[in-house]
Every structure is written in structure tokens, then in C-alpha cells.
Scaffold this active site. Structure first.
Site, PDB file in Angstrom:
ATOM      1  N   VAL A  20      -4.673   2.827   2.049  1.00 38.82           N
ATOM      2  CA  VAL A  20      -3.550   3.309   2.841  1.00 38.82           C
ATOM      3  C   VAL A  20      -4.051   3.335   4.277  1.00 38.82           C
ATOM      4  CG1 VAL A  20      -1.845   5.145   3.143  1.00 38.82           C
ATOM      5  CG2 VAL A  20      -2.904   4.798   0.907  1.00 38.82           C
ATOM      6  N   ASP A 133     -13.275 -13.505   2.313  1.00 40.35           N
ATOM      7  CA  ASP A 133     -11.858 -13.375   1.958  1.00 40.35           C
ATOM      8  C   ASP A 133     -10.963 -13.768   3.124  1.00 40.35           C
ATOM      9  OD1 ASP A 133      -9.733 -12.951   0.264  1.00 40.35           O
ATOM     10  OD2 ASP A 133      -9.768 -10.771   0.426  1.00 40.35           O
TER      11      ASP A 133
END
Ligand code: ADP
Length: 313
Positions: A20, A133
Site C-alpha cells: 500500500v 523486474d
């Protein structure tokens, strides 16, 4: 004082699978915005391991470069959750721009974005850090238009114990064949492949090789670029998950003309750089430094200045 006391958390700005994200500011300076990324640490991983994670992430704090997101602090909160205090980047990400049909951009803009990406990757590799990534969604944009490498596979490796022991790094569509074949020893070349996939996607505005499964990804890569063989990639057949291709189905490796036909907007020099990034054999693939020395950056059109780059609507 305690690091967590140095920041004030304001409102939530986003939520991903593993974290978050809040906007916050320095307690002593309300004008200095930061992003506070609270990682959802897996329960199994909680017992004492969060501190190891903190130590491990610390080296990223030293990785300062205009094209790498700054990591200001790391702390674990009382619930043993891990929080990263990052540079606040309000400009969205490259995926948003690629997907937004109201956003128009050209090859000069792509050259600017790719240049920033290549410099960020080069800096990581120069410091012996692999990103692992790279994809449009992890290329965040600063208020001044600068593109920054974000999300160093960290969130994922903490949320998912044992994750880094496997070769399941990198989102499938941006993953090179050596990882799909289960190579345990891999190099910066994995990031260069992903960079090539981002380049291709910026050009055609859809992912270039979008497999539905890992196996499908392997066949789509081979269909697009040619079949790896012991001749064009010595050692490939020894990789753990290598899949032999039927002799009469072996496709020759694609040459320059394929890249020029497939990516006409890149121009011949741009297509040549893309080809160098998408070489199947990681040993023959360009390194980040070689990419930066390519002539594409200096031929016309010159990269767009940051202030003139397209922005999210
Ligand atoms: P995902 O990668 O799935 O989008 P993240 O956990 O990395 O998830 O981030 C969730 C959202 O939080 C992002 O989509 C973005 O809107 C926002 N965000 C992440 N990092 C930053 C940052 N450094 N500055 C501003 N917003 C951010």
C-alpha cells in the site's frame, strides 16, 4: 530519533498486490514529499526476518542516480511490517502512457524515455545490482518528466518467501529465454532483454511477446526471434528447463530486416539497437554499456527534452 518518527504519513495514493502506498512528508519540512510504501509481509516471513530484510535493502539506499528511484529510508513498524520511504513520483508510469490512446508520442519521445531507462539500468549494473523486474509499470515518472526505475523486486521477495531462490523473477512478458529455461546463474543481460521488450512495446503500443503461460512465452519468443540451438547459443540445451525443438521446426534467428520490417518507426538504427537487446544468447546480447554506446542516441531525431515529453492526462 527513530527513523519512523522522521516522516508523517498522509493519504493513501495507491495499492498494489504486495504493498500500500501513501504520500507523506518529512516531519521537519512539510514541503518535502515522499512515498511511503508499506509492504504486506507474508505471515511466515514475519518472525524476525523483517530485520534481515531491512539490512538487505539498505544497500539500495546507496544507489543514487537520476534514473533510479531514491530510497530514503527503510523501517519495520510495530506490526513487523516493512516500510520503504521512497522518492515521491507523481507522474504515473510508462504503462499508463502506452495504454492511454489520448496520449500521442513519437520516436523522439521514445528515445528520451529509453535513454533514461538505459542510464538507470547501466548504473544498477555498474553497482552489481540487477533490477530483475523491468516493465513499463515499474518505470515511474517524476514531476519533471524524468523516468525512474522503481520496484526492485523487493516487495515481492518479502511478501513471498523463497521467491528469489527460483528463476521466477521478472513478469512473464519481459522475461528472457535463459530465465524461462530455468538458468540459476544469470547476469545483467536479463535486464537488457526486458529493456528491449519495453522498447518494442513503446513502439507498437502493445506487449510484443505476450505468452499466456511460461511454456507459451517460450514458443512465442522462438516464433518471433528464431529457435535457440547449440550453434547459435552454446550451452542452451544444458539449461534445466530447456525444451528441444523438432529438427524440422527449427527457425533461423531473425536478422536486421525482420526488426526493420516489424518496427519501422524505430528507423534502421533504432531497429539495430532493438535487435542487440533482443539477442537470445545472453552472452551475445548487448550489455547496458554497449547499449549506451549505440549510435541511435545521436542520430536524428534527437531525444525530446523532459519538459516537452507527453504526460499522463
Ligand atoms: P503496482 O506495481 O502493482 O502498481 P505498487 O505497490 O508498486 O503496485 O504501487 C501501487 C501504486 O502506488 C502505483 O500504481 C502508484 O500509483 C503508486 N506509487 C507507487 N510508488 C510510488 C511513488 N514512489 N510515488 C508516487 N506514487 C507511487
Amino acid at each position: 530519533i527513530d527513523v519512523r518518527e522522521r516522516y508523517v504519513k498522509d493519504k493513501k495514493v495507491g495499492e498494489g498486490t504486495y504493498a500500500v502506498v501513501f504520500v507523506g512528508h518529512l516531519r521537519d519540512d512539510p514541503s518535502s514529499l515522499v512515498a511511503i510504501k508499506k509492504i504486506k509481509v507474508n505471515a511466515e516471513y514475519k518472525d524476525g526476518l523483517a530485520m534481515d530484510a531491512v539490512r538487505e535493502v539498505k544497500y539500495l539506499q546507496e544507489l543514487k542516480h537520476p534514473n533510479v528511484i531514491a530510497l530514503h529510508d527503510v523501517f519495520s513498524s510495530k506490526e513487523q511490517n516493512l516500510s520503504l520511504v521512497l522518492e515521491f513520483l507523481p507522474g504515473g508510469d510508462l504503462e499508463m502512457l502506452i495504454k492511454d490512446s489520448d496520449v500521442q508520442y513519437g520516436v523522439a519521445d521514445i528515445k528520451a524515455w529509453m535513454g533514461m531507462l538505459a542510464r538507470g539500468v547501466w548504473w544498477c549494473h555498474e553497482n552489481f545490482i540487477l533490477h530483475r523486474d523491468i516493465k513499463p509499470n515499474n518505470l515511474l515518472i517524476a514531476a519533471d518528466g524524468e523516468v525512474k526505475l522503481a520496484d526492485f523486486g523487493l516487495a515481492r521477495s518479502f511478501a513471498d518467501p523463497g521467491f528469489r531462490m527460483t528463476s521466477q523473477v521478472i513478469t512473464r512478458w519481459y522475461r528472457p529465454l535463459e530465465l524461462l529455461y530455468g538458468a540459476h546463474h544469470y547476469s545483467g543481460a536479463v535486464d537488457v532483454w526486458s529493456m528491449g521488450m519495453v522498447f518494442a512495446e513503446l513502439l507498437i503500443r502493445v506487449p510484443f511477446v505476450a505468452g499466456n503461460t511460461d511454456l507459451d512465452q517460450v514458443s512465442k519468443i522462438c516464433e518471433a526471434f528464431g529457435t535457440p540451438t547449440e550453434e547459435n547459443w552454446p550451452g542452451v540445451s544444458k539449461l534445466p528447463h530447456y525444451i528441444a525443438t523438432d529438427k524440422n521446426q527449427v527457425m533461423p534467428l531473425q536478422g536486421r530486416d525482420f526488426f526493420m520490417r516489424q518496427f519501422p518507426t524505430a528507423g534502421p538504427v533504432g531497429a539495430d539497437l532493438l535487435m542487440a537487446m533482443c539477442t537470445l544468447d545472453p552472452r551475445k546480447r548487448h550489455t547496458a554499456v554497449q547499449c549506451l554506446h549505440h549510435s541511435w542516441w545521436t542520430v536524428d531525431p534527437r531525444p525530446t527534452q523532459n519538459e516537452n515529453l507527453p504526460r499522463k492526462s
